[in-house]
Write a protein that holds these residues in place. Sequence first.
Motif, PDB file in Angstrom:
ATOM      1  N   ALA B 318     -66.568  23.456 -52.117  1.00 28.08           N
ATOM      2  CA  ALA B 318     -65.936  22.405 -51.319  1.00 28.08           C
ATOM      3  C   ALA B 318     -65.440  22.942 -49.979  1.00 28.08           C
ATOM      4  O   ALA B 318     -65.272  22.193 -49.030  1.00 28.08           O
ATOM      5  CB  ALA B 318     -64.785  21.771 -52.097  1.00 28.08           C
ATOM      6  N   ASP B 319     -65.229  24.257 -49.905  1.00 29.07           N
ATOM      7  CA  ASP B 319     -64.770  24.833 -48.646  1.00 29.07           C
ATOM      8  C   ASP B 319     -65.869  24.852 -47.577  1.00 29.07           C
ATOM      9  O   ASP B 319     -65.608  25.125 -46.424  1.00 29.07           O
ATOM     10  CB  ASP B 319     -64.280  26.276 -48.870  1.00 29.07           C
ATOM     11  CG  ASP B 319     -62.962  26.286 -49.632  1.00 29.07           C
ATOM     12  OD1 ASP B 319     -62.338  25.206 -49.730  1.00 29.07           O
ATOM     13  OD2 ASP B 319     -62.571  27.354 -50.124  1.00 29.07           O
ATOM     14  N   TYR B 320     -67.099  24.561 -47.990  1.00 26.82           N
ATOM     15  CA  TYR B 320     -68.210  24.601 -47.044  1.00 26.82           C
ATOM     16  C   TYR B 320     -68.603  23.213 -46.536  1.00 26.82           C
ATOM     17  O   TYR B 320     -69.614  23.056 -45.874  1.00 26.82           O
ATOM     18  CB  TYR B 320     -69.414  25.335 -47.664  1.00 26.82           C
ATOM     19  CG  TYR B 320     -69.117  26.808 -47.871  1.00 26.82           C
ATOM     20  CD1 TYR B 320     -69.497  27.759 -46.912  1.00 26.82           C
ATOM     21  CD2 TYR B 320     -68.406  27.233 -48.971  1.00 26.82           C
ATOM     22  CE1 TYR B 320     -69.174  29.098 -47.073  1.00 26.82           C
ATOM     23  CE2 TYR B 320     -68.078  28.564 -49.159  1.00 26.82           C
ATOM     24  CZ  TYR B 320     -68.465  29.498 -48.198  1.00 26.82           C
ATOM     25  OH  TYR B 320     -68.145  30.813 -48.356  1.00 26.82           O
ATOM     26  N   VAL B 321     -67.829  22.203 -46.914  1.00 23.66           N
ATOM     27  CA  VAL B 321     -67.997  20.894 -46.291  1.00 23.66           C
ATOM     28  C   VAL B 321     -66.630  20.456 -45.778  1.00 23.66           C
ATOM     29  O   VAL B 321     -65.599  20.828 -46.350  1.00 23.66           O
ATOM     30  CB  VAL B 321     -68.550  19.817 -47.268  1.00 23.66           C
ATOM     31  CG1 VAL B 321     -69.988  20.122 -47.634  1.00 23.66           C
ATOM     32  CG2 VAL B 321     -67.681  19.694 -48.503  1.00 23.66           C
ATOM     33  N   THR B 322     -66.644  19.660 -44.719  1.00 24.15           N
ATOM     34  CA  THR B 322     -65.366  19.256 -44.136  1.00 24.15           C
ATOM     35  C   THR B 322     -64.751  18.110 -44.934  1.00 24.15           C
ATOM     36  O   THR B 322     -65.463  17.278 -45.472  1.00 24.15           O
ATOM     37  CB  THR B 322     -65.557  18.801 -42.676  1.00 24.15           C
ATOM     38  OG1 THR B 322     -66.512  17.749 -42.660  1.00 24.15           O
ATOM     39  CG2 THR B 322     -66.044  19.953 -41.829  1.00 24.15           C
ATOM     40  N   LEU B 323     -63.425  18.111 -44.984  1.00 22.64           N
ATOM     41  CA  LEU B 323     -62.724  17.099 -45.775  1.00 22.64           C
ATOM     42  C   LEU B 323     -63.022  15.702 -45.274  1.00 22.64           C
ATOM     43  O   LEU B 323     -63.258  14.790 -46.038  1.00 22.64           O
ATOM     44  CB  LEU B 323     -61.220  17.343 -45.708  1.00 22.64           C
ATOM     45  CG  LEU B 323     -60.670  18.353 -46.709  1.00 22.64           C
ATOM     46  CD1 LEU B 323     -59.180  18.530 -46.502  1.00 22.64           C
ATOM     47  CD2 LEU B 323     -60.963  17.899 -48.141  1.00 22.64           C
TER      48      LEU B 323
END
Lengths: 285, 324, 480
Positions: B318-323
Amino acid sequence: MSRLAVPKTYKLFIGGKFPRSESGRVYEVNSVAGEFVANAAQGSRKDMRDAVVAARTAQPGWSGATAYNRGQVLYRIAEVLEGRKAQFVEEIMLVEGSSAKEAAAQVDAAIDTWIWYAGWADKYTQVAGQANPVSGPYFNLSVPEPTGVVGAIAPQSSGSLLGLVATIAPILVSGNTVVVVPREDAPLTAISFAEVMATSDVPGGVVNVITGSPAELAPWMASHADINALDLAGAGNLDWASLQIAAAETLMRTLAPVEGIPASSLNRITAFTEVKSVWHTKSLI
Amino acid sequence: MRSIPAVSDLTAESLADFLRALPGVDAVGLEARAADLGTRSIKTSSKAWAIDTIIKLIDLTTLEGADTPGKVRTLVAKALVPDAGDLSTPTVAAVCVYGDMVATAVEALGDMHGDPDQGKVSVAAVATAFPSGRSSLAIKIADTQEAVAAGADEIDMVIDRGAFLSGDWWTVFQQIVAVKEACRRADGTHAHLKVILETGELVTYDNVRKASWLAMLAGGDFIKTSTGKVAPAATLPVTLLMLEAVRDWYAATGQRIGVKPAGGIKTTKDAIKYLVVVAETVGEEWLVPHLFRFGASSLLNDVLLQRQKLASGHYSSADYVTLD
Amino acid sequence: MSFMDYAPAPESTGILNLNEHYGLFINGKFVAGRGENFTSISPATEAPIATFSTTTEADVDVAVRAARSAYDSVWSKMSGADRGKYLFRIARLIQERSRELAVAETLDNGKPIKETRDVDIPLVAAWFFYYAGWADKLDFAGLGANPKSLGVAAQVIPWNFPLLMLAWKIAPALAAGNTVVLKPAETTPLTAMLFAEICQQADLPAGVVNIITGAGETGKSLVNHTDINKIAFTGSTAVGREIARAVAGTNTKLTLELGGKGANIVFDDAALDQAVEGIVSGIFFNQGHVCCAGSRLLVQENIHDEVMDRLKTRLSTLRLGDPLDKNTDIGAINSREQLDRITALAAQGESEGGERWSPVCDIPAKGFWFAPTVFTGVSPSNTIAREEIFGPVLSVMTFRTPAEAITKANNTPYGLSAGIWSEKGSRVLAVADKLRAGVIWANTFNKFDPASPFGGYKESGYGREGGLSGLAAYLEGGAA
């Protein structure tokens, strides 16, 4: 001076009527001592054919009647039978050579057996049916239903009335109709019993009685494609293996011969039923 | 096929007769069919196609009381560049916002504002006293007209479920007709009308089928499951049922109506099931932005994670896509 | 690309660890048969899977003796609770090995993996679970107190649901306290042999389950063996009739699950989309290799055209091909012989005037395949409306009134299954009452459950499998 008696002509019982055999044949019914008692109709294969047509025609109405109604109709037979006890005692004494006490005991047992089965009409589905807890959103019931038209050979060497009653009562309870060959050498009670039925509320064709030779008639029953099941209760002295082989042609259900009088049992009712499982979807929305 | 009455010919009675004559729905059978379609195994090249298609069909949505212009601009940025790490990622179909945020969204989209079938991004506005629909028709019409005037390409209206459930189908019908009219622009074109049935409040499948037909008869361009504010929101069986209505409408009229499941679709796996249901019910020609949408917010990031996995061969984080 | 040309999604066969040859499973061990070996092939590819032994008459005798000995010395003396525990063990082992069993079944039978995975194997486990619980509760089986097991059961099963039919036979027989000798069909012996391994893993006492392979001759030797107390057969009506003749005049108990020509009745007030699904599952589930298939569609005349339109649209989405592909809906026909039979009957349907329709579908070059086929304009007197085809061929007829539907549905020597599609509950119940068939599915079709008795009226056989009736079929006595 004694009055000259009026002897009865014993005929067949088909579709609620009392025809003579189409073959025109009769045979002598004698007492144990060998004295002539009466002539009985010697049923033929064509009488059998007519009886099956009558039974088939009556079947939807009989099985379609409410269970309560069937039970009452069957109970009514016992009532009428009770009232005509003396006639049956006399016929049994005359033909079977029973004492008055034995004959009365047989008639009593026949009445009581009939009542026992009559009471099952509105209960056997509850005992032999099930609600099935299937894994899924389905309502699922299994209910025994009458097989259809049943052919029966009544016991041939036990009490003629009790044997007949113990054979046909469990067949009728569920809504089957029946074509029965009564005890060959003692057929009078069967025809008198037919008169009881004719004066009760039993629809014509529900019970059909063909007096005569089981050895001659049974093979026609076993090979008849419109008979769904065959009760061989009184066929112990026949070549019943051959009857079952003939019955196999249409996968007719058969119940094997018994010694003496068939014992009263729920199994004799369910033997002539088919379990039907009905599924229906079940959901709130 | 049944004959379809024209809008102008309908009366309260004839509408009711028509809706009552629709075949019933067996819930068990419907759900079994949806579950069966849900077992399709979509792998490799089919999965890659499915993932890009899902992105192209998303109405990226924010419908909060706390929405601000900043939040909406962030949403638009994500809609245009879903994955900064892979610029081959397609844009979404539309952003979906409250009516007062339409102008902000239009401005933020700039040149990219347009028809998603042409690779651009539309602005959809919820209207008609969303989500409850509990206001006068005049307010609903004003709500719609304002959003259209501000540049909304699509109006997501809610039906009056209270009227529907009380049996007043005619009121529901007339309101849709009125809102459709309110979607008309000065130049004669009109914003696409998505009719939200709020199936979670209609509850029964028979109601959903009736409401689907009612909305199509009244001129809806899309039928949409839910506001996302009521549980259950979109489900696979409800969407299948609405697709069946759309299929039958097409067979009767030759007109293609869109379907939008909204709310509750959070994973790629779930979204792929919807694609399968569309393809096997109405045909894959429906898998284009003007005929099928996902109303979703968190779905996009799960799809992006799966897309990264397919590209790289290893699982992403999830850290590799923006919130947002 | 077309999305609906879903990329291949094959289930791996890597999970299988098959032997090249399987002997007979007698008295707890795999032993060589005295007959010639035969090969079971995959009907989808015609590739050989493994070889199996043909059981001779002498081998049958050994197997029956093993079963008799196990019955006398172990199984009939064991407590019901312990018998139940063995059956529970078997159920668990089936669940543990379910993926493997599903793959093996699909390979050997040709049916789609989604069916073996989602229907066959889960039901196999469910069947053992259901009957395991009965083993120590036989007093409640409806036969009075202390009903007795029958002894040795000879069981012969068909190729359409190989492992499921094994479960239908073995689970109730063992729960009731009988031992068994079972013969799987010669084209689908594989999963029965894997089941034999499971019996070993469960430490089931030797001889309680014996599995013998071979063709019709082996089956004949088995049912004609003189030391058998019960025969349970599922298969053709012709063979069932032969068995009924063979046991004539004996006390051998007999259960027969035979053919069918099920009517699927669609009324004009049906939930049409669900009815269409029911028509599809009724006749195309398992390539129509289902004795209770809804092979006669009786549709009310006023909705005939609409139903046919919807049906044809739906059938166009069916995916025929590699049974191991998880997206395959229609697998292979089980054998060349069956394919020839279906082909011949379909040709006859055409020559008798039926209008034949199939969706466009690619037929693989190798293996045995038959496209889903619908015949409209069929008359009740046509061959394809009378004969069981046992393949993916639907015969469509119309009716005008409920009474006519009932009459037409019942107008067959068979009486196994029927379907009713109507949203009107009262009509459904009344029609269900009047249909002469052992299983009635209302607004659904082809559903099975171990708790629900299954079996036919008339020439579809006698006795029931499943539920309480299925247990009673392996018991006698009691004082009811």
